[in-house]
Scaffold this motif. Sequence first.
Motif, PDB file in Angstrom:
ATOM      1  N   ARG A 166       0.835  -1.206   0.000  1.00  0.00           N
ATOM      2  CA  ARG A 166       0.000   0.000   0.000  1.00  0.00           C
ATOM      3  C   ARG A 166       0.867   1.252   0.000  1.00  0.00           C
ATOM      4  NH1 ARG A 166      -4.850  -0.838   4.255  1.00  0.00           N
ATOM      5  NH2 ARG A 166      -5.589   1.061   3.246  1.00  0.00           N
ATOM      6  N   GLY A 167       1.932   1.248   0.797  1.00  0.00           N
ATOM      7  CA  GLY A 167       2.835   2.393   0.838  1.00  0.00           C
ATOM      8  C   GLY A 167       3.510   2.637  -0.498  1.00  0.00           C
ATOM      9  N   ILE A 168       3.930   1.571  -1.144  1.00  0.00           N
ATOM     10  CA  ILE A 168       4.558   1.694  -2.461  1.00  0.00           C
ATOM     11  C   ILE A 168       3.561   2.234  -3.481  1.00  0.00           C
ATOM     12  CG2 ILE A 168       5.539   0.363  -4.373  1.00  0.00           C
ATOM     13  CD1 ILE A 168       6.842  -1.439  -2.198  1.00  0.00           C
ATOM     14  N   ARG A 169       2.315   1.748  -3.425  1.00  0.00           N
ATOM     15  CA  ARG A 169       1.279   2.232  -4.340  1.00  0.00           C
ATOM     16  C   ARG A 169       1.008   3.716  -4.136  1.00  0.00           C
ATOM     17  NH1 ARG A 169      -2.252  -1.963  -6.560  1.00  0.00           N
ATOM     18  NH2 ARG A 169      -1.348  -3.968  -6.018  1.00  0.00           N
TER      19      ARG A 169
ATOM     20  N   ALA B 226      -3.363   6.112 -14.155  1.00  0.00           N
ATOM     21  CA  ALA B 226      -2.584   5.131 -13.400  1.00  0.00           C
ATOM     22  C   ALA B 226      -2.381   5.603 -11.956  1.00  0.00           C
ATOM     23  CB  ALA B 226      -1.238   4.885 -14.069  1.00  0.00           C
ATOM     24  N   GLY B 227      -2.169   6.898 -11.773  1.00  0.00           N
ATOM     25  CA  GLY B 227      -2.046   7.447 -10.426  1.00  0.00           C
ATOM     26  C   GLY B 227      -3.332   7.310  -9.634  1.00  0.00           C
ATOM     27  N   GLY B 228      -4.454   7.510 -10.300  1.00  0.00           N
ATOM     28  CA  GLY B 228      -5.744   7.363  -9.635  1.00  0.00           C
ATOM     29  C   GLY B 228      -6.011   5.937  -9.200  1.00  0.00           C
ATOM     30  N   VAL B 229      -5.681   4.992 -10.057  1.00  0.00           N
ATOM     31  CA  VAL B 229      -5.860   3.580  -9.712  1.00  0.00           C
ATOM     32  C   VAL B 229      -4.929   3.195  -8.565  1.00  0.00           C
ATOM     33  CG1 VAL B 229      -5.591   1.211 -10.565  1.00  0.00           C
ATOM     34  CG2 VAL B 229      -6.697   2.938 -12.000  1.00  0.00           C
ATOM     35  N   SER B 230      -3.685   3.637  -8.629  1.00  0.00           N
ATOM     36  CA  SER B 230      -2.730   3.344  -7.551  1.00  0.00           C
ATOM     37  C   SER B 230      -3.175   3.969  -6.237  1.00  0.00           C
ATOM     38  CB  SER B 230      -1.337   3.864  -7.910  1.00  0.00           C
ATOM     39  OG  SER B 230      -0.810   3.162  -8.990  1.00  0.00           O
ATOM     40  N   LEU B 231      -3.684   5.185  -6.293  1.00  0.00           N
ATOM     41  CA  LEU B 231      -4.170   5.856  -5.094  1.00  0.00           C
ATOM     42  C   LEU B 231      -5.358   5.108  -4.499  1.00  0.00           C
ATOM     43  CD1 LEU B 231      -4.031   8.366  -3.224  1.00  0.00           C
ATOM     44  CD2 LEU B 231      -5.657   9.442  -4.787  1.00  0.00           C
TER      45      LEU B 231
ATOM     46  N   GLY C 128      -4.299   1.777  -3.030  1.00  0.00           N
ATOM     47  CA  GLY C 128      -3.485   2.008  -1.843  1.00  0.00           C
ATOM     48  C   GLY C 128      -4.315   2.421  -0.639  1.00  0.00           C
ATOM     49  N   LEU C 129      -5.335   3.215  -0.865  1.00  0.00           N
ATOM     50  CA  LEU C 129      -6.178   3.668   0.236  1.00  0.00           C
ATOM     51  C   LEU C 129      -7.155   2.594   0.704  1.00  0.00           C
ATOM     52  CD1 LEU C 129      -7.045   7.308  -0.880  1.00  0.00           C
ATOM     53  CD2 LEU C 129      -5.459   6.605   0.912  1.00  0.00           C
ATOM     54  N   VAL C 130      -7.730   1.858  -0.242  1.00  0.00           N
ATOM     55  CA  VAL C 130      -8.753   0.872   0.088  1.00  0.00           C
ATOM     56  C   VAL C 130      -8.143  -0.443   0.560  1.00  0.00           C
ATOM     57  CG1 VAL C 130     -10.651  -0.484  -0.905  1.00  0.00           C
ATOM     58  CG2 VAL C 130     -10.404   1.916  -1.485  1.00  0.00           C
ATOM     59  N   GLY C 131      -6.999  -0.815   0.003  1.00  0.00           N
ATOM     60  CA  GLY C 131      -6.364  -2.077   0.387  1.00  0.00           C
ATOM     61  C   GLY C 131      -6.850  -3.271  -0.403  1.00  0.00           C
ATOM     62  N   PHE C 132      -7.532  -3.027  -1.496  1.00  0.00           N
ATOM     63  CA  PHE C 132      -8.037  -4.101  -2.344  1.00  0.00           C
ATOM     64  C   PHE C 132      -7.625  -3.827  -3.786  1.00  0.00           C
ATOM     65  CE2 PHE C 132     -11.229  -5.803  -5.249  1.00  0.00           C
ATOM     66  CZ  PHE C 132     -11.182  -7.143  -4.909  1.00  0.00           C
ATOM     67  N   CYS C 133      -7.094  -4.856  -4.444  1.00  0.00           N
ATOM     68  CA  CYS C 133      -6.696  -4.761  -5.844  1.00  0.00           C
ATOM     69  C   CYS C 133      -7.439  -5.846  -6.626  1.00  0.00           C
ATOM     70  CB  CYS C 133      -5.187  -4.941  -5.985  1.00  0.00           C
ATOM     71  SG  CYS C 133      -4.601  -4.913  -7.692  1.00  0.00           S
ATOM     72  N   GLY C 134      -8.223  -5.421  -7.604  1.00  0.00           N
ATOM     73  CA  GLY C 134      -8.987  -6.356  -8.413  1.00  0.00           C
ATOM     74  C   GLY C 134      -8.108  -7.303  -9.205  1.00  0.00           C
ATOM     75  N   LEU C 135      -6.991  -6.822  -9.709  1.00  0.00           N
ATOM     76  CA  LEU C 135      -6.080  -7.672 -10.468  1.00  0.00           C
ATOM     77  C   LEU C 135      -5.479  -8.752  -9.571  1.00  0.00           C
ATOM     78  CD1 LEU C 135      -4.751  -8.224 -13.193  1.00  0.00           C
ATOM     79  CD2 LEU C 135      -2.950  -6.632 -12.545  1.00  0.00           C
ATOM     80  N   TYR C 136      -5.117  -8.385  -8.344  1.00  0.00           N
ATOM     81  CA  TYR C 136      -4.625  -9.386  -7.397  1.00  0.00           C
ATOM     82  C   TYR C 136      -5.687 -10.457  -7.163  1.00  0.00           C
ATOM     83  CZ  TYR C 136      -0.345  -7.051  -5.721  1.00  0.00           C
ATOM     84  OH  TYR C 136       0.901  -6.518  -5.593  1.00  0.00           O
ATOM     85  N   SER C 137      -6.934 -10.016  -7.047  1.00  0.00           N
ATOM     86  CA  SER C 137      -8.030 -10.951  -6.818  1.00  0.00           C
ATOM     87  C   SER C 137      -8.172 -11.927  -7.986  1.00  0.00           C
ATOM     88  CB  SER C 137      -9.327 -10.176  -6.611  1.00  0.00           C
ATOM     89  OG  SER C 137     -10.395 -11.043  -6.378  1.00  0.00           O
TER      90      SER C 137
END
Length: 70
Positions: free
Chosen positions: A10-13, A40-45, A48-57
């Motif tokens: 999250r910190g890196i994002r 890309a910045g908006g998606v990373s933000l 990072g704030l929510v703690g959920f990544c759809g691609l990871y899922s």
Amino acid sequence: MKMNVGTLDRGIRLLLASVFFYLGLFLYSGSALGVGLVVAGGVSLATGLVGFCGLYSLLGLRTSQIHEHI
């Protein structure tokens, strides 16, 4: 919603989001690259704030130790 993004991730994002916003809004403003960097910045933000990544899922990845968000 299950959290799948860990604290370090999250910190890196969030750091990358600030870099992408800077590049997109100042160095490449008005170009297609600038718009792409801001998106890309908006998606990373957001991830990072929510703690959920759809691609990871979709890929079955998890960098967090906490599996459920209460």
